[in-house]
Design an enzyme around this catalytic site. Sequence first.
Site, mmCIF file in Angstrom:
data_model
loop_
_atom_site.group_PDB
_atom_site.id
_atom_site.type_symbol
_atom_site.label_atom_id
_atom_site.label_comp_id
_atom_site.label_asym_id
_atom_site.label_seq_id
_atom_site.Cartn_x
_atom_site.Cartn_y
_atom_site.Cartn_z
ATOM 1 N N HIS A 197 7.647 22.413 -14.147
ATOM 2 C CA HIS A 197 6.757 23.564 -14.012
ATOM 3 C C HIS A 197 6.563 24.204 -15.384
ATOM 4 O O HIS A 197 7.439 24.114 -16.254
ATOM 5 C CB HIS A 197 7.398 24.554 -13.023
ATOM 6 C CG HIS A 197 6.561 25.742 -12.728
ATOM 7 N ND1 HIS A 197 6.566 26.876 -13.524
ATOM 8 C CD2 HIS A 197 5.693 26.007 -11.716
ATOM 9 C CE1 HIS A 197 5.736 27.764 -13.013
ATOM 10 N NE2 HIS A 197 5.193 27.271 -11.929
ATOM 11 N N PRO A 198 5.432 24.861 -15.636
ATOM 12 C CA PRO A 198 5.151 25.377 -16.983
ATOM 13 C C PRO A 198 6.235 26.236 -17.621
ATOM 14 O O PRO A 198 6.376 26.223 -18.843
ATOM 15 C CB PRO A 198 3.859 26.176 -16.776
ATOM 16 C CG PRO A 198 3.159 25.454 -15.681
ATOM 17 C CD PRO A 198 4.253 24.983 -14.756
ATOM 18 N N VAL A 199 7.008 27.007 -16.841
ATOM 19 C CA VAL A 199 8.017 27.858 -17.477
ATOM 20 C C VAL A 199 9.328 27.129 -17.744
ATOM 21 O O VAL A 199 10.249 27.711 -18.321
ATOM 22 C CB VAL A 199 8.304 29.128 -16.646
ATOM 23 C CG1 VAL A 199 7.070 29.999 -16.542
ATOM 24 C CG2 VAL A 199 8.849 28.774 -15.273
ATOM 25 N N LYS A 200 9.431 25.864 -17.334
ATOM 26 C CA LYS A 200 10.662 25.114 -17.546
ATOM 27 C C LYS A 200 10.740 24.586 -18.985
ATOM 28 O O LYS A 200 9.779 24.677 -19.755
ATOM 29 C CB LYS A 200 10.763 23.956 -16.548
ATOM 30 C CG LYS A 200 10.755 24.374 -15.082
ATOM 31 C CD LYS A 200 11.960 25.228 -14.736
ATOM 32 C CE LYS A 200 12.219 25.312 -13.231
ATOM 33 N NZ LYS A 200 11.126 25.824 -12.432
ATOM 34 N N HIS A 201 11.876 23.997 -19.334
ATOM 35 C CA HIS A 201 12.090 23.488 -20.691
ATOM 36 C C HIS A 201 11.048 22.450 -21.083
ATOM 37 O O HIS A 201 10.571 22.420 -22.226
ATOM 38 C CB HIS A 201 13.471 22.830 -20.805
ATOM 39 C CG HIS A 201 14.618 23.769 -20.693
ATOM 40 N ND1 HIS A 201 14.833 24.547 -19.578
ATOM 41 C CD2 HIS A 201 15.638 24.039 -21.543
ATOM 42 C CE1 HIS A 201 15.932 25.270 -19.761
ATOM 43 N NE2 HIS A 201 16.433 24.978 -20.935
#
Length: 398
Positions: A197-201
């Site tokens: 997901h976009p907010v992941k590493h």
Amino acid sequence: MTQNSELKTPIPYGRQHITEADIAAVVETLQSDFLTQGPKVAEFEQAFARYVGAKYAVAVSNGTAALHLCALALGVNEETRVITTPITFVASANCIRYCGGTVEFADIDPKTALLDVANVRAMLESKPKGYYHGLIPVDFAGAPVNLEDFRKLADEFGLWIIEDACHAPGGYFTDSKGNKQLCGNGAYADLAIFSFHPVKHIATGEGGMITTNDEKLYQELLKLRTHGITRDPALLEENHGGWYMEMQELGYNYRIPDMLCALGLSQLSRADEGLARRKQIALQYDEAFRNYEGIEVLGTDAAALSSDGETGHAYHLYVIKVQDRKGLYDFLREHNIFAQVHYIPAHTMPYYRNLGYKKGDFPEAELYYSQCLSLPMYPTLTSEEQEFVIAKVKEFVK
């Protein structure tokens, strides 16, 4: 630093970092012969397996699909009972419900917000062996669960383990022999899952990965990801020719396209750089809030510290606890700082309340929820922005 009086650019709690190299990698794949089911999928899988130290990796459409496929591969059904944590995104529990199984929660360790191994043992000992079938510990916020402890429990009670490592690529804990055990390496868990997901590493927009060291589970996951279909001549019951395929069981379309895997490969190439920056940001927060009255920093598992003092925390989130969480949340938003709450305890959601859970069932999880706030944490957060966040948090608490 100037007070940056009221930053015009919002500061979110998390943000993707897309570079020109990322864009070029996607464009190259868009111009290739394959947009899906092409070579980039296997390339991403192999690179990710190397990164976490696992034998096998299976790329899928998202982290929830990864959890669902793990449950299917392990044979979860209406008779299956699984223990997980209430402090997680609901998908960690929902995957068992998708298969008709029963989810039971155990309370957290208040120091770390991780699933508490003592509480889990108490639940297991309260029932005859065989009553429970599996565990889903979560590397919450990037703090790695000590899976060695959970593996001992699993072996004693005959359980499988799915490690939800969505928050922790690159994270690790140190085992009893002094060895660093990377999250998702399969040394103690049967399966592990990750999210992109976009907010992941590692960001691919949507996407997920399953890792394992079990070849049989790996082969099963490959089939389940693609409608239960195989083209492998060694697995076919019949073979009519080069075109032939067989649907051997009921599977799903949980494939991930090649262009997303190309983006994932590009992001993976600088994953260590992003992780190092996250640790720098965490250190700056630690120094700012150490012994600051009214602010408690969520701790990390002691097993995440190696002999040289390095932390194995992957810092997907940086969580503080304050008494007036709602007040701080609103105050920060007034100053363009979009902190977030992770997570509303799963057992308090209406769906799980309808299954018999109620507020008060897990007091540590509920106390944590009443006080927690995730501050901005992402590699492109500037020092000036972080100083502004720190100043505003202190201003409110003071």
